[in-house]
Design a protein around this motif. Structure first.
Motif, PDB file in Angstrom:
ATOM      1  N   GLU A  57      -3.100   6.796   7.536  1.00 33.94           N
ATOM      2  CA  GLU A  57      -3.653   6.205   6.318  1.00 33.94           C
ATOM      3  C   GLU A  57      -2.603   6.039   5.230  1.00 33.94           C
ATOM      4  O   GLU A  57      -2.640   5.076   4.454  1.00 33.94           O
ATOM      5  CB  GLU A  57      -4.812   7.053   5.800  1.00 33.94           C
ATOM      6  CG  GLU A  57      -5.481   6.451   4.579  1.00 33.94           C
ATOM      7  CD  GLU A  57      -6.601   7.334   4.027  1.00 33.94           C
ATOM      8  OE1 GLU A  57      -7.156   6.990   2.983  1.00 33.94           O
ATOM      9  OE2 GLU A  57      -6.904   8.358   4.659  1.00 33.94           O
ATOM     10  N   GLY A  58      -1.655   6.954   5.151  1.00 28.55           N
ATOM     11  CA  GLY A  58      -0.555   6.829   4.204  1.00 28.55           C
ATOM     12  C   GLY A  58      -0.978   6.914   2.750  1.00 28.55           C
ATOM     13  O   GLY A  58      -1.896   7.634   2.397  1.00 28.55           O
ATOM     14  N   PHE A  59      -0.314   6.136   1.894  1.00 25.06           N
ATOM     15  CA  PHE A  59      -0.591   6.139   0.458  1.00 25.06           C
ATOM     16  C   PHE A  59      -1.565   5.054   0.038  1.00 25.06           C
ATOM     17  O   PHE A  59      -2.085   5.072  -1.069  1.00 25.06           O
ATOM     18  CB  PHE A  59       0.702   5.919  -0.337  1.00 25.06           C
ATOM     19  CG  PHE A  59       1.644   7.081  -0.315  1.00 25.06           C
ATOM     20  CD1 PHE A  59       1.241   8.328  -0.733  1.00 25.06           C
ATOM     21  CD2 PHE A  59       2.935   6.915   0.146  1.00 25.06           C
ATOM     22  CE1 PHE A  59       2.119   9.404  -0.714  1.00 25.06           C
ATOM     23  CE2 PHE A  59       3.818   7.976   0.161  1.00 25.06           C
ATOM     24  CZ  PHE A  59       3.420   9.221  -0.261  1.00 25.06           C
ATOM     25  N   PRO A  61      -4.428   7.937  -2.194  1.00 24.50           N
ATOM     26  CA  PRO A  61      -4.066   9.350  -2.064  1.00 24.50           C
ATOM     27  C   PRO A  61      -2.783   9.650  -2.832  1.00 24.50           C
ATOM     28  O   PRO A  61      -1.903   8.806  -2.957  1.00 24.50           O
ATOM     29  CB  PRO A  61      -3.851   9.511  -0.550  1.00 24.50           C
ATOM     30  CG  PRO A  61      -4.518   8.338   0.076  1.00 24.50           C
ATOM     31  CD  PRO A  61      -4.442   7.225  -0.917  1.00 24.50           C
ATOM     32  N   THR A  62      -2.695  10.873  -3.354  1.00 22.89           N
ATOM     33  CA  THR A  62      -1.474  11.271  -4.061  1.00 22.89           C
ATOM     34  C   THR A  62      -0.417  11.807  -3.107  1.00 22.89           C
ATOM     35  O   THR A  62       0.754  11.866  -3.445  1.00 22.89           O
ATOM     36  CB  THR A  62      -1.792  12.340  -5.113  1.00 22.89           C
ATOM     37  OG1 THR A  62      -2.445  13.451  -4.472  1.00 22.89           O
ATOM     38  CG2 THR A  62      -2.707  11.779  -6.194  1.00 22.89           C
ATOM     39  N   LEU A  63      -0.831  12.224  -1.915  1.00 22.44           N
ATOM     40  CA  LEU A  63       0.082  12.660  -0.871  1.00 22.44           C
ATOM     41  C   LEU A  63      -0.125  11.771   0.356  1.00 22.44           C
ATOM     42  O   LEU A  63      -1.211  11.238   0.567  1.00 22.44           O
ATOM     43  CB  LEU A  63      -0.178  14.127  -0.499  1.00 22.44           C
ATOM     44  CG  LEU A  63       0.032  15.165  -1.606  1.00 22.44           C
ATOM     45  CD1 LEU A  63      -0.397  16.542  -1.109  1.00 22.44           C
ATOM     46  CD2 LEU A  63       1.496  15.194  -2.053  1.00 22.44           C
ATOM     47  N   TRP A  64       0.938  11.654   1.143  1.00 26.49           N
ATOM     48  CA  TRP A  64       0.826  10.844   2.358  1.00 26.49           C
ATOM     49  C   TRP A  64      -0.241  11.432   3.272  1.00 26.49           C
ATOM     50  O   TRP A  64      -0.197  12.600   3.628  1.00 26.49           O
ATOM     51  CB  TRP A  64       2.164  10.799   3.082  1.00 26.49           C
ATOM     52  CG  TRP A  64       2.147   9.924   4.301  1.00 26.49           C
ATOM     53  CD1 TRP A  64       1.816  10.284   5.568  1.00 26.49           C
ATOM     54  CD2 TRP A  64       2.459   8.528   4.347  1.00 26.49           C
ATOM     55  NE1 TRP A  64       1.901   9.217   6.409  1.00 26.49           N
ATOM     56  CE2 TRP A  64       2.299   8.123   5.699  1.00 26.49           C
ATOM     57  CE3 TRP A  64       2.863   7.590   3.395  1.00 26.49           C
ATOM     58  CZ2 TRP A  64       2.527   6.806   6.100  1.00 26.49           C
ATOM     59  CZ3 TRP A  64       3.089   6.291   3.806  1.00 26.49           C
ATOM     60  CH2 TRP A  64       2.925   5.910   5.143  1.00 26.49           C
ATOM     61  N   SER A  65      -1.216  10.624   3.652  1.00 26.20           N
ATOM     62  CA  SER A  65      -2.306  11.078   4.505  1.00 26.20           C
ATOM     63  C   SER A  65      -2.016  10.726   5.958  1.00 26.20           C
ATOM     64  O   SER A  65      -1.673   9.587   6.271  1.00 26.20           O
ATOM     65  CB  SER A  65      -3.622  10.418   4.079  1.00 26.20           C
ATOM     66  OG  SER A  65      -4.640  10.697   5.023  1.00 26.20           O
ATOM     67  N   LEU A 103       6.033  -4.958  11.608  1.00 25.68           N
ATOM     68  CA  LEU A 103       5.933  -3.731  12.409  1.00 25.68           C
ATOM     69  C   LEU A 103       6.374  -4.032  13.833  1.00 25.68           C
ATOM     70  O   LEU A 103       5.716  -4.795  14.544  1.00 25.68           O
ATOM     71  CB  LEU A 103       4.500  -3.203  12.399  1.00 25.68           C
ATOM     72  CG  LEU A 103       4.210  -1.949  13.235  1.00 25.68           C
ATOM     73  CD1 LEU A 103       5.104  -0.787  12.809  1.00 25.68           C
ATOM     74  CD2 LEU A 103       2.738  -1.569  13.122  1.00 25.68           C
ATOM     75  N   GLN A 104       7.494  -3.445  14.245  1.00 24.84           N
ATOM     76  CA  GLN A 104       8.024  -3.679  15.589  1.00 24.84           C
ATOM     77  C   GLN A 104       7.762  -2.447  16.442  1.00 24.84           C
ATOM     78  O   GLN A 104       8.272  -1.358  16.172  1.00 24.84           O
ATOM     79  CB  GLN A 104       9.520  -3.988  15.553  1.00 24.84           C
ATOM     80  CG  GLN A 104      10.082  -4.442  16.876  1.00 24.84           C
ATOM     81  CD  GLN A 104      11.368  -5.227  16.713  1.00 24.84           C
ATOM     82  OE1 GLN A 104      12.009  -5.195  15.659  1.00 24.84           O
ATOM     83  NE2 GLN A 104      11.774  -5.950  17.752  1.00 24.84           N
ATOM     84  N   ALA A 116       4.256   4.271  10.535  1.00 23.89           N
ATOM     85  CA  ALA A 116       4.527   2.887  10.106  1.00 23.89           C
ATOM     86  C   ALA A 116       4.655   2.800   8.592  1.00 23.89           C
ATOM     87  O   ALA A 116       3.928   2.057   7.921  1.00 23.89           O
ATOM     88  CB  ALA A 116       3.441   1.949  10.620  1.00 23.89           C
ATOM     89  N   ARG A 117       5.587   3.506   8.040  1.00 17.87           N
ATOM     90  CA  ARG A 117       5.699   3.605   6.582  1.00 17.87           C
ATOM     91  C   ARG A 117       6.196   2.332   5.923  1.00 17.87           C
ATOM     92  O   ARG A 117       5.919   2.092   4.754  1.00 17.87           O
ATOM     93  CB  ARG A 117       6.622   4.779   6.210  1.00 17.87           C
ATOM     94  CG  ARG A 117       5.980   6.139   6.459  1.00 17.87           C
ATOM     95  CD  ARG A 117       6.928   7.294   6.158  1.00 17.87           C
ATOM     96  NE  ARG A 117       6.263   8.573   6.325  1.00 17.87           N
ATOM     97  CZ  ARG A 117       5.911   9.390   5.332  1.00 17.87           C
ATOM     98  NH1 ARG A 117       6.156   9.033   4.075  1.00 17.87           N
ATOM     99  NH2 ARG A 117       5.319  10.544   5.564  1.00 17.87           N
TER     100      ARG A 117
END
Length: 219
Positions: free
Chosen positions: A40-42, A52-56, A104-105, A136-137
């Motif tokens: 999910e990320g940011f 989110p405040t932190l990377w999920s 995204l590779q 996948a940031r």
């Protein structure tokens, strides 16, 4: 629901044992989409959602909103995908489209399996390819094709009010929609998401090829 090895193993097993419905390779225009599992990320995945405040590391599905400049289906929710070129396999096409649309590779070993083919009212036979994208940031939307990129938590597709089925005058089958936040996603994308939820997460054999698309999605 974490995007971890146990989830990847579960989804891989369920797809390998899934008796998918495949369409003949002749007489239809072929396309493929990538249903990518991602952290999910940011990102604020849902309309109006708080980031989110932190990377999920919760599991999410990668979706896009199509560019407003596109002739067909502008600003609609979509999975990365498009026509299969030449001798490409659906898997090769899905990975290529992921790279072209969102930067995204992924390698072939990211492929987990296929869901049922779906024929659209516009005449395409689409093969959905489930892939594992990890964190996948760094995602970059294609200016020509993608207005925005969204990481929608898998839990959102498990809502009790999904799917939404609406009667339509020109078919005995209902239109399928999947709610997301306070909006919704139409078939065929909604059909892929619903079957993914049922087969890969809930472990239920569910068919979706008979569901209809709303009139605006048939062009």
């Amino acid at each position: 629901m974490l995007a971890d090895d146990s989830l990847r193993t579960l989804i891989t097993h369920r797809l390998r044992t899934f008796d998918r419905q495949e369409l003949p390779s002749t007489g239809t225009r072929r396309a493929a989409v990538a249903l990518a599992l991602i952290e999910e990320g940011f990102g604020a995945a849902l309309p109006g959602a708080r980031a989110p405040t932190l990377w999920s590391t919760d599991a999410a599905v990668l979706l896009t909103r199509r560019a407003l400049s596109l002739r067909n289906h502008p600003n609609q929710w979509a999975l990365p995908g498009g026509s299969i070129d030449g001798d490409e396999s659906p898997e090769q096409a899905a990975l290529r489209e992921l790279h072209e649309e969102v930067g995204l590779q992924l390698e072939p070993d990211a492929i987990l399996g296929r869901l049922d083919d779906f024929v659209t009212r516009s005449g395409f036979a689409i093969t959905p390819i489930v892939v594992w994208a990890g964190s996948a940031r760094s995602l970059v939307p294609s200016e020509a094709e993608v207005a925005s990129i969204h990481r929608i938590p898998v839990d959102e597709f498990m809502r009790a009010d999904a799917p939404m089925l609406d009667p339509i005058d020109d078919s005995v089958h209902p239109v399928l929609r999947m709610p997301v936040g306070d909006t919704w996603i139409a078939a065929p994308t909604a059909a892929f998401l619903y079957q993914f939820r049922e087969v890969c997460i809930a472990g239920r054999i569910t068919r979706v090829a008979h569901y209809e698309q709303p009139l605006f999605a048939r062009r």
